[in-house]
Design an enzyme around this catalytic site. Structure first.
Site, short mmCIF file in Angstrom:
data_model
loop_
_atom_site.label_atom_id
_atom_site.label_comp_id
_atom_site.label_asym_id
_atom_site.label_seq_id
_atom_site.Cartn_x
_atom_site.Cartn_y
_atom_site.Cartn_z
N LYS A 189 41.47 -35.50 -6.90
CA LYS A 189 42.17 -34.68 -5.88
C LYS A 189 43.07 -35.70 -4.99
O LYS A 189 42.99 -37.04 -4.99
CB LYS A 189 41.29 -33.97 -4.76
CG LYS A 189 40.73 -32.76 -5.47
CD LYS A 189 40.06 -32.08 -4.18
CE LYS A 189 39.10 -30.92 -4.87
NZ LYS A 189 38.47 -29.94 -3.80
N TYR A 221 42.52 -21.59 -7.14
CA TYR A 221 41.67 -21.11 -6.02
C TYR A 221 41.81 -19.76 -5.57
O TYR A 221 41.95 -19.39 -4.42
CB TYR A 221 42.00 -22.14 -4.79
CG TYR A 221 41.57 -23.29 -5.12
CD1 TYR A 221 40.24 -23.77 -5.27
CD2 TYR A 221 42.34 -24.38 -4.64
CE1 TYR A 221 39.92 -25.15 -5.57
CE2 TYR A 221 41.91 -25.88 -4.74
CZ TYR A 221 40.55 -26.34 -5.25
OH TYR A 221 40.19 -27.38 -5.24
N PHE A 243 41.85 -21.14 5.86
CA PHE A 243 42.17 -22.47 5.50
C PHE A 243 42.94 -22.52 4.32
O PHE A 243 43.30 -23.65 4.04
CB PHE A 243 41.04 -23.15 5.49
CG PHE A 243 40.03 -22.85 4.22
CD1 PHE A 243 40.05 -23.12 2.91
CD2 PHE A 243 38.74 -22.20 4.71
CE1 PHE A 243 39.20 -22.93 2.02
CE2 PHE A 243 37.95 -21.56 3.73
CZ PHE A 243 38.33 -21.84 2.37
N ARG A 247 28.81 -31.04 -12.32
CA ARG A 247 28.63 -30.47 -10.97
C ARG A 247 27.50 -31.14 -10.13
O ARG A 247 27.72 -31.29 -8.90
CB ARG A 247 28.37 -29.08 -10.98
CG ARG A 247 29.25 -27.81 -11.36
CD ARG A 247 30.39 -27.96 -10.22
NE ARG A 247 30.03 -26.87 -9.36
CZ ARG A 247 30.91 -26.45 -8.16
NH1 ARG A 247 32.04 -26.64 -8.39
NH2 ARG A 247 30.34 -25.52 -7.49
N THR A 277 30.03 -28.82 -1.87
CA THR A 277 31.21 -28.78 -1.36
C THR A 277 31.59 -29.87 -0.19
O THR A 277 32.54 -30.46 -0.16
CB THR A 277 31.92 -27.26 -0.95
OG1 THR A 277 31.45 -26.73 -1.93
CG2 THR A 277 33.34 -27.47 -0.74
N ARG A 300 30.84 -36.89 -4.18
CA ARG A 300 31.24 -36.31 -2.51
C ARG A 300 30.14 -37.09 -1.72
O ARG A 300 30.48 -37.49 -0.55
CB ARG A 300 30.99 -34.79 -2.62
CG ARG A 300 32.34 -34.19 -3.26
CD ARG A 300 31.90 -32.63 -3.41
NE ARG A 300 33.28 -32.11 -3.99
CZ ARG A 300 33.25 -30.82 -4.22
NH1 ARG A 300 32.23 -30.28 -4.16
NH2 ARG A 300 34.23 -30.37 -4.96
N ASN A 343 37.28 -33.62 -0.36
CA ASN A 343 36.19 -33.72 -1.12
C ASN A 343 36.39 -34.35 -2.29
O ASN A 343 35.60 -34.49 -3.24
CB ASN A 343 35.27 -32.62 -0.94
CG ASN A 343 35.83 -31.68 -1.60
OD1 ASN A 343 36.89 -31.61 -2.28
ND2 ASN A 343 35.07 -30.50 -1.57
N HIS A 345 37.58 -31.87 -7.98
CA HIS A 345 37.29 -30.59 -8.43
C HIS A 345 36.39 -30.71 -9.83
O HIS A 345 36.67 -31.53 -10.60
CB HIS A 345 38.46 -29.66 -8.49
CG HIS A 345 38.15 -28.45 -9.45
ND1 HIS A 345 37.74 -27.39 -8.77
CD2 HIS A 345 38.19 -28.20 -10.53
CE1 HIS A 345 37.37 -26.42 -9.70
NE2 HIS A 345 37.82 -26.99 -10.82
N GLU A 362 40.14 -22.96 -16.95
CA GLU A 362 40.87 -24.11 -16.18
C GLU A 362 41.53 -25.21 -16.98
O GLU A 362 42.44 -25.63 -16.86
CB GLU A 362 39.85 -24.65 -15.25
CG GLU A 362 39.30 -23.91 -14.04
CD GLU A 362 38.15 -24.50 -13.02
OE1 GLU A 362 37.84 -25.28 -13.32
OE2 GLU A 362 37.80 -23.59 -12.18
P1 IDP Z 1 33.70 -26.50 -4.70
O1 IDP Z 1 35.11 -27.35 -4.93
O2 IDP Z 1 32.55 -27.10 -4.37
O3 IDP Z 1 33.59 -25.72 -5.87
P2 IDP Z 1 34.89 -24.12 -3.52
O4 IDP Z 1 33.93 -22.97 -2.61
O5 IDP Z 1 35.39 -23.54 -4.92
O6 IDP Z 1 34.11 -25.48 -3.56
O7 IDP Z 1 36.23 -24.28 -2.97
C1 IDP Z 1 37.36 -25.08 -3.53
C2 IDP Z 1 37.84 -26.23 -2.67
O8 IDP Z 1 38.39 -25.39 -1.35
C3 IDP Z 1 36.63 -27.04 -1.95
O9 IDP Z 1 36.51 -28.06 -2.87
C4 IDP Z 1 37.38 -27.61 -0.80
O10 IDP Z 1 38.60 -28.51 -1.00
C5 IDP Z 1 38.07 -26.36 -0.32
N1 IDP Z 1 37.21 -25.46 0.69
C6 IDP Z 1 36.22 -24.73 0.57
N2 IDP Z 1 36.01 -24.29 1.61
C7 IDP Z 1 36.53 -24.92 2.69
C8 IDP Z 1 36.49 -24.64 4.22
O11 IDP Z 1 35.51 -24.00 4.67
N3 IDP Z 1 37.43 -25.32 4.73
C9 IDP Z 1 38.38 -25.98 4.25
N4 IDP Z 1 38.50 -26.15 2.92
C10 IDP Z 1 37.54 -25.69 2.06
MG MG Z 2 34.93 -23.94 -6.80
#
Ligand code: IDP
Ligand code: MG
Length: 153
Positions: free
Chosen positions: A9, A49, A57, A85, A91, A102, A112, A115, A126
């Site tokens: 990212k 997403y 957000f 993973r 996350t 992370r 973070n 992805h 994907e």
């Molecule tokens: P992941 O990346 O660990 O699979 P997901 O829930 O799929 O997590 O969310 C995708 C991305 O969206 C996260 O990696 C993060 O960058 C962002 N994200 C997820 N939850 C939040 C939040 O509560 N606030 C801000 N950004 C978020």
């Molecule tokens: Mg995800």
């Protein structure tokens, strides 16, 4: 063998962490079968997403993912979706275990750095979203027989 999609990212690109992430991928023995830089836009992020588009957000997430180019990677390995993973961590970087990408390299739930596909089914979708078929290279690295036992591959 199984494949997964990784995105370095903008938080990895801008913080000059590309080498650190790629180093861990190589050290683990994951095979890089696709890698390119690209500029994301809102359209592709709405697909990628889709589970988050209604969250408050989401506009901030789009902004953070489009601020500079990203690097997308396709990795190959036995059980690579689960393996990567685990290497990524949860996350929120503040909660991610030390030793994970992370956990070691970020302090944010949004910024973070990587992805990682969360299932084999999503990985296929994907990879097709970010790569053309001819950008994925299926080759056999010379070290393969030292990465796995014969009955594992
Ligand atoms: P992941 O990346 O660990 O699979 P997901 O829930 O799929 O997590 O969310 C995708 C991305 O969206 C996260 O990696 C993060 O960058 C962002 N994200 C997820 N939850 C939040 C939040 O509560 N606030 C801000 N950004 C978020
Ligand atoms: Mg995800």
């Amino acid at each position: 063998m199984e494949k997964t999609l990784v995105i370095l990212k903008p938080s990895a690109i801008e913080r000059a962490l590309v080498g650190e992430v790629v180093k861990r991928i190589e050290q683990k023995g994951l095979i890089i079968c696709g890698m390119k830089m690209m500029q994301l836009d809102e359209k592709i992020l709405r697909e990628h997403y889709s589970h988050l588009v209604d969250r408050p957000f989401f506009p901030m997430l789009v902004e953070s993912m489009t601020v500079c180019p990203v690097i997308v990677m396709c990795l190959e390995g036995k059980d690579v979706v689960e393996v990567f993973r685990a290497m990524t961590g949860v996350t929120n970087g503040r909660k991610a275990a030390p030793g994970t990408l992370r956990g070691d390299f970020c302090m944010s739930g949004q910024q973070n750095i990587v992805h990682a596909s969360d299932s084999v089914e999503n990985a296929k979708i994907e990879i097709a979203r970010f790569f053309k078929p001819e950008e994925i290279f299926n080759y056999t690295p010379g070290m393969l027989k030292f990465l796995y036992a014969e009955d594992e591959i």
